[in-house]
Design an enzyme around this catalytic site. Structure first.
Site, PDB file in Angstrom:
ATOM      1  N   LYS A  45       0.871  -0.767   0.282  1.00  0.00           N
ATOM      2  CA  LYS A  45       0.293  -0.334   0.035  1.00  0.00           C
ATOM      3  C   LYS A  45       0.935   1.222   0.030  1.00  0.00           C
ATOM      4  O   LYS A  45       0.247   1.889  -0.507  1.00  0.00           O
ATOM      5  CB  LYS A  45      -0.945  -0.278   1.398  1.00  0.00           C
ATOM      6  N   GLU A 101       8.172   2.360  -5.721  1.00  0.00           N
ATOM      7  CA  GLU A 101       8.174   2.545  -3.986  1.00  0.00           C
ATOM      8  C   GLU A 101       7.970   3.422  -3.475  1.00  0.00           C
ATOM      9  O   GLU A 101       8.809   4.131  -3.684  1.00  0.00           O
ATOM     10  CB  GLU A 101       9.039   1.278  -4.403  1.00  0.00           C
ATOM     11  N   ASP A 102       7.490   3.483  -2.304  1.00  0.00           N
ATOM     12  CA  ASP A 102       7.379   4.151  -1.391  1.00  0.00           C
ATOM     13  C   ASP A 102       8.475   4.186  -0.755  1.00  0.00           C
ATOM     14  O   ASP A 102       9.473   5.200  -0.606  1.00  0.00           O
ATOM     15  CB  ASP A 102       6.549   4.683   0.112  1.00  0.00           C
ATOM     16  N   ASP A 105      14.224  -0.398   1.784  1.00  0.00           N
ATOM     17  CA  ASP A 105      15.253  -0.537   3.009  1.00  0.00           C
ATOM     18  C   ASP A 105      16.167  -2.132   2.876  1.00  0.00           C
ATOM     19  O   ASP A 105      17.332  -1.757   2.459  1.00  0.00           O
ATOM     20  CB  ASP A 105      13.492  -0.984   4.341  1.00  0.00           C
ATOM     21  N   PHE A 154      13.119   5.241  11.326  1.00  0.00           N
ATOM     22  CA  PHE A 154      11.339   4.519  11.056  1.00  0.00           C
ATOM     23  C   PHE A 154      10.795   5.721  10.504  1.00  0.00           C
ATOM     24  O   PHE A 154      10.710   6.801  11.454  1.00  0.00           O
ATOM     25  CB  PHE A 154      10.873   4.316  12.285  1.00  0.00           C
ATOM     26  N   VAL A 155      10.044   5.651   9.277  1.00  0.00           N
ATOM     27  CA  VAL A 155       9.625   7.074   8.262  1.00  0.00           C
ATOM     28  C   VAL A 155       8.576   6.241   8.726  1.00  0.00           C
ATOM     29  O   VAL A 155       8.105   5.494   8.440  1.00  0.00           O
ATOM     30  CB  VAL A 155      10.213   7.475   7.070  1.00  0.00           C
ATOM     31  N   ASP A 161       3.673   3.683   6.774  1.00  0.00           N
ATOM     32  CA  ASP A 161       3.044   3.770   7.969  1.00  0.00           C
ATOM     33  C   ASP A 161       3.210   2.669   9.206  1.00  0.00           C
ATOM     34  O   ASP A 161       4.500   2.617   8.799  1.00  0.00           O
ATOM     35  CB  ASP A 161       1.549   2.528   8.088  1.00  0.00           C
TER      36      ASP A 161
HETATM   37  C1  PRP Z   1       7.238  -1.478   2.960  1.00  0.00           C
HETATM   38  C2  PRP Z   1       7.263  -0.649   1.701  1.00  0.00           C
HETATM   39  C3  PRP Z   1       8.068  -0.860   0.643  1.00  0.00           C
HETATM   40  C4  PRP Z   1       8.955  -2.608   1.344  1.00  0.00           C
HETATM   41  C5  PRP Z   1      10.363  -1.872   1.106  1.00  0.00           C
HETATM   42  O1  PRP Z   1       6.507  -2.122   2.828  1.00  0.00           O
HETATM   43  O2  PRP Z   1       6.113  -0.120   1.003  1.00  0.00           O
HETATM   44  O3  PRP Z   1       7.015  -1.915  -0.347  1.00  0.00           O
HETATM   45  O4  PRP Z   1       8.700  -2.327   2.802  1.00  0.00           O
HETATM   46  O5  PRP Z   1      11.129  -3.104   2.454  1.00  0.00           O
HETATM   47  P1  PRP Z   1      12.420  -3.901   2.109  1.00  0.00           P
HETATM   48  O6  PRP Z   1      12.934  -2.603   0.643  1.00  0.00           O
HETATM   49  O7  PRP Z   1      13.025  -4.290   3.215  1.00  0.00           O
HETATM   50  O8  PRP Z   1      11.442  -5.035   1.258  1.00  0.00           O
HETATM   51  P2  PRP Z   1       5.106  -3.017   4.202  1.00  0.00           P
HETATM   52  O9  PRP Z   1       5.224  -4.251   3.749  1.00  0.00           O
HETATM   53  O10 PRP Z   1       5.062  -2.602   5.056  1.00  0.00           O
HETATM   54  O11 PRP Z   1       3.361  -3.250   3.232  1.00  0.00           O
HETATM   55  P3  PRP Z   1       2.668  -1.488   3.107  1.00  0.00           P
HETATM   56  O12 PRP Z   1       3.638  -1.009   1.484  1.00  0.00           O
HETATM   57  O13 PRP Z   1       1.359  -2.304   2.679  1.00  0.00           O
HETATM   58  O14 PRP Z   1       3.018  -0.478   4.008  1.00  0.00           O
END
Ligand code: PRP
Length: 176
Positions: A45, A101-102, A105, A154-155, A161
């Protein structure tokens, strides 16, 4: 204190800084994809707000689709296991894809999606990431368009979220 408990947040990027960055990214993408069949894919999301704002700064015809992957806890995160829980609606064969992608990490989500989408024979795939957190990286992933680099904090906000909250903040902050 605001209604959402914002006093615990330190603002990293204001609404205006985000807007200006997205204008820049949109200009680059418009220039690079002129005359091509671009499909923007938002990763749900977290990227829904970024994708919505970004496409309005892209000044060429563009198709838009979304893909959702399972959000994993920190224990399973290191395994690199990612599951698609909502797939694309459209066929991407022969199309130029821009994965939006937002945040990156560990890189595991993007790596998995790049491999998965490559197998569908697109003409090309590039990535556009609003926040790059290089200190958290476990696997290398290519970032073709980057908004900001952030420290290992943690952003939240602007789609990101904490326990499903704060996605609606118009700025990006970190929790102290
Ligand atoms: C977050 C973010 C990326 C991912 C990045 O999603 O939106 O998709 O984590 O992390 P990584 O590089 O360690 O894989 P999340 O799993 O929190 O789900 P969301 O987008 O629904 O909040």
């Amino acid at each position: 204190m605001g209604e959402q408990g914002e006093s615990a947040f330190k603002i990293l990027f204001t609404e205006e800084q985000i807007k200006n960055k997205i204008i820049e990214l949109g200009m680059q993408i418009t220039r690079d994809y002129k005359g091509e069949n671009l499909t923007v894919i938002g990763i749900l999301k977290g990227a829904f707000i970024f994708a919505a704002d970004l496409i309005r700064q892209i000044n060429i015809p563009v198709a838009v689709d979304f893909i959702a992957v399972s959000s994993y806890g920190s224990a399973t995160k290191s395994s690199g296991e990612v599951k698609i829980i909502k797939d694309l609606d459209i066929s991407v064969k022969g199309r130029h894809l821009l994965l939006v992608e937002d945040i990156v990490d560990t890189g595991l989500t993007l790596k998995y999606l790049l491999e998965n989408l490559k197998s569908r024979e697109p003409a090309s795939i590039k990535t556009c990431v609003l926040l790059d957190k290089p200190q958290a990286r476990k696997v290398e992933v290519p970032i073709d368009y980057r908004g900001f680099t952030v420290d290992n904090v943690f952003v939240v906000g602007y789609g990101l979220d904490y326990d499903q909250k704060y996605r609606n903040l118009p700025y990006i902050a970190y929790l102290e």
